[in-house]
Design a protein around this motif. Structure first.
Motif, PDB file in Angstrom:
ATOM      1  N   MET A   7      -9.532  18.371   3.173  1.00 31.77           N
ATOM      2  CA  MET A   7      -9.128  19.514   2.379  1.00 31.77           C
ATOM      3  C   MET A   7      -9.626  19.369   0.948  1.00 31.77           C
ATOM      4  SD  MET A   7      -5.219  20.302   3.619  1.00 31.77           S
ATOM      5  CE  MET A   7      -4.629  18.718   3.047  1.00 31.77           C
ATOM      6  N   ASP A   8      -9.964  20.522   0.338  1.00 39.16           N
ATOM      7  CA  ASP A   8     -10.434  20.481  -1.049  1.00 39.16           C
ATOM      8  C   ASP A   8      -9.285  20.556  -2.043  1.00 39.16           C
ATOM      9  OD1 ASP A   8      -9.657  23.063  -0.646  1.00 39.16           O
ATOM     10  OD2 ASP A   8     -11.552  23.989  -1.226  1.00 39.16           O
ATOM     11  N   GLU A   9      -8.046  20.524  -1.531  1.00 35.91           N
ATOM     12  CA  GLU A   9      -6.872  20.526  -2.393  1.00 35.91           C
ATOM     13  C   GLU A   9      -5.978  19.342  -2.043  1.00 35.91           C
ATOM     14  OE1 GLU A   9      -5.622  25.008  -3.306  1.00 35.91           O
ATOM     15  OE2 GLU A   9      -5.617  24.541  -1.165  1.00 35.91           O
ATOM     16  N   ASN A  10      -5.349  18.795  -3.049  1.00 35.61           N
ATOM     17  CA  ASN A  10      -4.371  17.727  -2.866  1.00 35.61           C
ATOM     18  C   ASN A  10      -3.001  18.387  -2.770  1.00 35.61           C
ATOM     19  OD1 ASN A  10      -3.390  15.049  -2.774  1.00 35.61           O
ATOM     20  ND2 ASN A  10      -2.949  15.105  -4.966  1.00 35.61           N
ATOM     21  N   ILE A  11      -2.580  18.733  -1.557  1.00 39.08           N
ATOM     22  CA  ILE A  11      -1.380  19.546  -1.358  1.00 39.08           C
ATOM     23  C   ILE A  11      -0.182  18.661  -1.056  1.00 39.08           C
ATOM     24  CG2 ILE A  11      -0.277  21.316   0.068  1.00 39.08           C
ATOM     25  CD1 ILE A  11      -3.093  22.437   0.611  1.00 39.08           C
ATOM     26  N   TRP A  12       0.887  18.876  -1.826  1.00 42.06           N
ATOM     27  CA  TRP A  12       2.168  18.224  -1.577  1.00 42.06           C
ATOM     28  C   TRP A  12       3.207  19.297  -1.255  1.00 42.06           C
ATOM     29  CZ3 TRP A  12       3.088  12.935  -1.658  1.00 42.06           C
ATOM     30  CH2 TRP A  12       2.050  12.135  -2.165  1.00 42.06           C
ATOM     31  N   VAL A  13       3.950  19.095  -0.196  1.00 40.59           N
ATOM     32  CA  VAL A  13       4.995  20.029   0.197  1.00 40.59           C
ATOM     33  C   VAL A  13       6.345  19.433  -0.193  1.00 40.59           C
ATOM     34  CG1 VAL A  13       5.855  21.519   2.026  1.00 40.59           C
ATOM     35  CG2 VAL A  13       3.556  20.548   2.195  1.00 40.59           C
ATOM     36  N   ILE A  14       7.192  20.224  -0.848  1.00 42.66           N
ATOM     37  CA  ILE A  14       8.450  19.737  -1.415  1.00 42.66           C
ATOM     38  C   ILE A  14       9.622  20.478  -0.773  1.00 42.66           C
ATOM     39  CG2 ILE A  14       9.809  19.500  -3.544  1.00 42.66           C
ATOM     40  CD1 ILE A  14       7.155  19.321  -5.066  1.00 42.66           C
ATOM     41  N   LEU A 249      11.878  18.910   5.608  1.00 42.52           N
ATOM     42  CA  LEU A 249      11.867  18.182   4.341  1.00 42.52           C
ATOM     43  C   LEU A 249      13.117  18.406   3.502  1.00 42.52           C
ATOM     44  CD1 LEU A 249       8.133  18.693   3.234  1.00 42.52           C
ATOM     45  CD2 LEU A 249       9.159  16.678   4.303  1.00 42.52           C
ATOM     46  N   ASP A 250      14.162  18.974   4.094  1.00 41.67           N
ATOM     47  CA  ASP A 250      15.427  19.129   3.357  1.00 41.67           C
ATOM     48  C   ASP A 250      16.221  17.839   3.498  1.00 41.67           C
ATOM     49  OD1 ASP A 250      17.763  19.805   2.126  1.00 41.67           O
ATOM     50  OD2 ASP A 250      18.239  21.504   3.417  1.00 41.67           O
ATOM     51  N   THR A 251      16.180  17.014   2.471  1.00 42.04           N
ATOM     52  CA  THR A 251      16.860  15.718   2.510  1.00 42.04           C
ATOM     53  C   THR A 251      18.077  15.691   1.593  1.00 42.04           C
ATOM     54  OG1 THR A 251      15.067  14.964   1.035  1.00 42.04           O
ATOM     55  CG2 THR A 251      14.944  14.313   3.339  1.00 42.04           C
ATOM     56  N   GLY A 252      18.724  16.852   1.414  1.00 43.22           N
ATOM     57  CA  GLY A 252      20.023  16.927   0.760  1.00 43.22           C
ATOM     58  C   GLY A 252      20.040  16.555  -0.700  1.00 43.22           C
ATOM     59  N   CYS A 253      19.007  16.971  -1.437  1.00 50.49           N
ATOM     60  CA  CYS A 253      18.935  16.618  -2.858  1.00 50.49           C
ATOM     61  C   CYS A 253      20.233  16.944  -3.593  1.00 50.49           C
ATOM     62  CB  CYS A 253      17.764  17.355  -3.492  1.00 50.49           C
ATOM     63  SG  CYS A 253      17.633  17.183  -5.288  1.00 50.49           S
ATOM     64  N   VAL A 254      20.716  18.165  -3.432  1.00 54.92           N
ATOM     65  CA  VAL A 254      21.869  18.621  -4.209  1.00 54.92           C
ATOM     66  C   VAL A 254      23.172  17.968  -3.743  1.00 54.92           C
ATOM     67  CG1 VAL A 254      22.504  20.628  -2.796  1.00 54.92           C
ATOM     68  CG2 VAL A 254      22.812  20.703  -5.296  1.00 54.92           C
ATOM     69  N   TRP A 255      23.149  17.337  -2.574  1.00 56.31           N
ATOM     70  CA  TRP A 255      24.354  16.688  -2.037  1.00 56.31           C
ATOM     71  C   TRP A 255      24.334  15.178  -2.258  1.00 56.31           C
ATOM     72  CZ3 TRP A 255      26.673  20.915  -1.840  1.00 56.31           C
ATOM     73  CH2 TRP A 255      26.114  22.060  -1.269  1.00 56.31           C
ATOM     74  N   GLY A 256      23.470  14.720  -3.155  1.00 56.96           N
ATOM     75  CA  GLY A 256      23.393  13.293  -3.445  1.00 56.96           C
ATOM     76  C   GLY A 256      22.406  12.555  -2.573  1.00 56.96           C
ATOM     77  N   GLY A 257      21.565  13.313  -1.872  1.00 57.64           N
ATOM     78  CA  GLY A 257      20.523  12.720  -1.041  1.00 57.64           C
ATOM     79  C   GLY A 257      19.252  12.492  -1.845  1.00 57.64           C
ATOM     80  N   LYS A 258      18.138  12.913  -1.290  1.00 58.04           N
ATOM     81  CA  LYS A 258      16.856  12.705  -1.952  1.00 58.04           C
ATOM     82  C   LYS A 258      16.086  14.018  -2.022  1.00 58.04           C
ATOM     83  CE  LYS A 258      16.473   7.929  -0.321  1.00 58.04           C
ATOM     84  NZ  LYS A 258      15.694   6.958   0.489  1.00 58.04           N
ATOM     85  N   LEU A 259      15.198  14.097  -2.999  1.00 59.71           N
ATOM     86  CA  LEU A 259      14.225  15.177  -3.050  1.00 59.71           C
ATOM     87  C   LEU A 259      12.922  14.600  -2.522  1.00 59.71           C
ATOM     88  CD1 LEU A 259      13.579  18.089  -3.829  1.00 59.71           C
ATOM     89  CD2 LEU A 259      12.942  17.249  -6.111  1.00 59.71           C
ATOM     90  N   THR A 260      12.351  15.269  -1.519  1.00 65.52           N
ATOM     91  CA  THR A 260      11.215  14.718  -0.786  1.00 65.52           C
ATOM     92  C   THR A 260       9.974  15.568  -0.951  1.00 65.52           C
ATOM     93  OG1 THR A 260      12.661  13.716   0.885  1.00 65.52           O
ATOM     94  CG2 THR A 260      10.369  14.089   1.513  1.00 65.52           C
ATOM     95  N   ALA A 261       8.842  14.898  -1.155  1.00 65.89           N
ATOM     96  CA  ALA A 261       7.530  15.546  -1.132  1.00 65.89           C
ATOM     97  C   ALA A 261       6.674  14.839  -0.090  1.00 65.89           C
ATOM     98  CB  ALA A 261       6.865  15.473  -2.493  1.00 65.89           C
ATOM     99  N   MET A 262       5.886  15.602   0.636  1.00 62.07           N
ATOM    100  CA  MET A 262       4.980  15.047   1.639  1.00 62.07           C
ATOM    101  C   MET A 262       3.561  15.552   1.382  1.00 62.07           C
ATOM    102  SD  MET A 262       4.774  15.712   5.760  1.00 62.07           S
ATOM    103  CE  MET A 262       3.829  17.217   5.449  1.00 62.07           C
ATOM    104  N   ARG A 263       2.608  14.625   1.345  1.00 59.26           N
ATOM    105  CA  ARG A 263       1.208  15.024   1.176  1.00 59.26           C
ATOM    106  C   ARG A 263       0.678  15.544   2.499  1.00 59.26           C
ATOM    107  NH1 ARG A 263      -2.256  10.821  -1.928  1.00 59.26           N
ATOM    108  NH2 ARG A 263      -2.058   9.620  -0.009  1.00 59.26           N
TER     109      ARG A 263
END
Length: 279
Positions: A7-14, A249-263
């Motif tokens: 890919m010609d873009e460095n894509i991260w999904v959050i 990729l919903d890892t419960g950020c607002v509930w004290g979990g993690k915010l996740t990004a995947m390349r």
């Protein structure tokens, strides 16, 4: 070489940010994300609400300009509904900072022009999921119907039609309110279905803690998008899930979990541990 590495873009999904802007800033400032000039950030929706900084979060995304692609989630649509006077602000809502902002109108217009679904590099990005009766062409066509309505001058009237749990089974014959409501529910609310594709909105549990007559939407037999890589959020009880063609990729950020990004190119993960939001 994996074809996605070309890919010609460095894509991260959050995954779902929910107004947790400090976690988002920590995440997107990681060196791995900015290692070339062609990065792009895809967001799986629910960028606002429940967390402490909805205004700052949405302004951060807006300032990314064409580096940012964000599909609409149920909380984002709820903000549009409150802004339009269709729904009332509840005690659990935390986007009054947006409603009171001097940039309020510009923010609302930016939000309602976000896509419902995005398809690129054989990856479909949606907030919640799809029903088994839809193939990829049907999925994108139906998403386009809702996008056009939200971008029209009569977008407030559209929001009056989207709330309710019925109908919960797709039929091509649906028109009018039933059609709009069902399509929106699929893209922004779906989690569990019966084996024939009837959606259930009363259960939210993941990892098998639901009635045995229900199953995750992506496990329904004969799903017509089984050949497509689908990325979604919305389901913090399911948590991080990465299979050959299904990614949550919903890892419960607002509930004290993690915010996740995947390349996207190699599925490398970056995660930020988050503080639980006290209400």
């Amino acid at each position: 070489m994996n074809k996605f590495q070309e890919m010609d873009e460095n894509i991260w999904v959050i995954g779902d940010v929910h107004g947790c802007c400090s976690s988002l800033e920590k995440l997107i400032n990681k060196n791995e994300i900015f290692n070339n000039n062609y990065y792009k950030l895809w967001f799986a929706g629910d960028i606002v609400n429940r967390g402490p900084n909805s205004l700052k979060t949405i302004l951060t995304l807006m300032n990314l300009d064409d580096k940012c692609l964000c599909v609409l989630g149920n909380h984002d649509i709820h903000l549009l509904s409150v802004a339009s006077g269709i729904s009332k602000l509840s005690k659990k809502d935390s986007f009054d900072d947006i409603l009171n902002s001097k940039d309020y109108k510009h923010i609302i217009d930016w939000l309602r022009f976000r896509p419902i679904a995005h398809f690129q590099y054989n990856h479909l990005l949606v907030h919640a999921g799809v029903v088994p009766q839809w193939d990829i062409n049907k999925t994108l066509s139906l998403a386009s119907e809702i996008e056009s309505l939200l971008r029209s001058n009569n977008w407030r009237k559209t929001l009056k039609k989207i709330y309710g749990d019925k109908p919960n089974f797709w039929r091509d014959k649906y028109r009018g309110n039933d059609r709009i409501r069902l399509i929106t529910s699929v893209f922004t609310r779906i989690r569990l279905c019966t084996k024939d594709g009837h959606m259930d909105f009363t259960h939210k549990s993941g990892k098998g803690y639901h009635p045995n007559w229900l199953m995750p939407w992506f496990q329904v037999p004969n799903r017509k998008t089984s050949n497509i890589n689908i990325i979604f959020g919305h389901w913090s009880n399911l948590g991080l899930l990465i299979t050959p063609n299904i990614i949550c990729l919903d890892t419960g950020c607002v509930w004290g979990g993690k915010l996740t990004a995947m390349r996207l190119s190699d599925r490398k993960l970056i995660q930020i541990q988050c503080d639980k939001i006290k209400k």
